[in-house]
Design an enzyme around this catalytic site. Structure first.
Site, PDB file in Angstrom:
ATOM      1  N   CYS A 114       0.918  -0.774  -0.156  1.00  0.00           N
ATOM      2  CA  CYS A 114      -0.251  -0.188   0.581  1.00  0.00           C
ATOM      3  C   CYS A 114       0.694   0.715  -0.320  1.00  0.00           C
ATOM      4  CB  CYS A 114      -0.709  -0.202   1.424  1.00  0.00           C
ATOM      5  SG  CYS A 114      -2.178  -1.224   0.941  1.00  0.00           S
ATOM      6  N   HIS A 251      -4.011   7.168   1.608  1.00  0.00           N
ATOM      7  CA  HIS A 251      -3.834   6.461   1.240  1.00  0.00           C
ATOM      8  C   HIS A 251      -5.178   5.948   1.905  1.00  0.00           C
ATOM      9  CE1 HIS A 251      -4.000   1.794   0.028  1.00  0.00           C
ATOM     10  NE2 HIS A 251      -3.780   1.357   1.929  1.00  0.00           N
ATOM     11  N   ASN A 281      -9.714   0.002  -0.799  1.00  0.00           N
ATOM     12  CA  ASN A 281      -8.301   0.141  -0.053  1.00  0.00           C
ATOM     13  C   ASN A 281      -8.159  -0.749  -1.622  1.00  0.00           C
ATOM     14  OD1 ASN A 281      -5.173  -0.191  -0.130  1.00  0.00           O
ATOM     15  ND2 ASN A 281      -6.178  -1.626   2.174  1.00  0.00           N
TER      16      ASN A 281
END
Length: 324
Positions: A114, A251, A281
């Site tokens: 990520c 993020h 996500n």
């Protein structure tokens, strides 16, 4: 004069298939309310069976190049952040070169889960500052739906597929914080936390891609602290403080992490770009996706000071300070 890596274009791509929370109710002990209350996610996109990560990245790259008014052969280098490549090798970046019709330059992938786009952006900045490149295409693209355990309700509802891209180009600045471009970056990793977020497969272990595993509560506790710290460290490198920030572009993992980080930095939520409700996500794709949406919606404007930060498996985390 000071050389800067300036954003010249941005774009994103999302697969057609929209998956609302309610779709999971048919095969999991979960509900729309349960997912929303714990993550802020309302829906996400899943790639079609015949769509690969490079396909998504290609569409985002085309959009970014068009936004920048550039052609593929204007690009010197391609840096792709992904943890879900089409193949073990070659890199997604070289596949993008082929799809775009590039006949010059080079490409490589960066894998920091990520945090991947932060790592890719920092590498692209270094390529420009070193004189290796004038123009770099930076892409984050993921098909995380391919590594989900569909019986694990704690993880499979959180992730989605998508891609985002930026075009960075060398430009002379005055050497002040008013310059457009990347002003500072901060990168970190600590392998002692690897079991908090990992995939239980790989070429030299199981021989297959494996499935995602996560210790959500433990990761949450690490995330807010580390994201706040890295953002403030990057700002401090150029003598800036939290109150100078026009936009946090985080993020998009979990709304509670986003809110917690903003609160610790003293930045109100109306100065935070939030897309997690629509995309879930998307790992390395989430920051360029959020940047592109922020620009499209007229929020992010030329001259704005942005802090973008992420944490992912490794653990790996970092941040970039840039003036749009």
């Amino acid at each position: 004069m000071t050389l800067r890596a300036v954003v010249k274009g941005v774009g994103h791509y999302l697969p057609e298939r929209i998956v609302p929370n309610s779709e999971f109710e048919s095969f999991l002990d979960t509900s729309d309310e349960w997912i929303r209350s714990r993550s802020g996610i309302e829906r996400r996109r899943f790639a079609a069976e015949d769509q690969t990560t490079s396909d998504l990245g290609y569409e985002a790259a085309k959009a970014a190049l068009e936004n920048a008014g550039l052609q593929p052969d204007d690009i010197d280098g391609v840096v792709v952040a992904t943890s879900t490549p089409d193949l073990t090798f070659p890199s997604v970046a070289t596949m993008l070169q082929q799809k775009l019709g590039m006949t010059r330059g080079f490409g490589f992938d960066v894998q920091a889960v990520c945090a991947g786009f932060i790592y890719a952006l920092t590498n692209a900045n270094a390529l420009i500052l070193s004189g290796q490149c004038k123009t770099v295409l930076v892409v984050g693209a993921e098909t995380f739906s391919r590594i989900m355990d569909w019986q694990d309700r704690a993880t499979c509802v959180l992730f989605g597929d998508g891609a985002g891209a930026l075009v960075l180009q060398a430009e002379d600045g005055n050497g002040t914080n008013e310059d457009r471009g990347i002003l500072a970056a901060d990168l970190n990793s600590d392998g002692r936390y690897r079991d908090m977020l990992y995939v239980d497969g790989g070429v030299s272990t199981t021989g297959d891609s494996g499935k995602l595993r996560m210790q959500g509560n433990a990761l949450f506790r690490q995330a807010v602290e580390k994201l706040t710290s890295t953002a403030q460290t990057a700002l401090g490198k150029v003598g800036l403080t939290d109150d100078a920030v026009d936009w946090i572009v985080p993020h998009q993992a979990n709304i509670r992490i986003i809110q917690g980080t903003a609160k610790k930095m003293g930045v109100p939520m109306d100065r935070v770009i939030v897309t997690v409700q629509d995309h879930g996500n998307t790992s390395a794709a989430s920051i360029p996706l959020a940047l592109s949406v922020g620009v499209t919606e007229g929020k992010i404007k030329t001259g704005d000071l942005l802090v973008t930060e992420a944490i992912g498996g490794g653990l790996a985390w970092g941040s970039v300070v840039l003036r749009w």
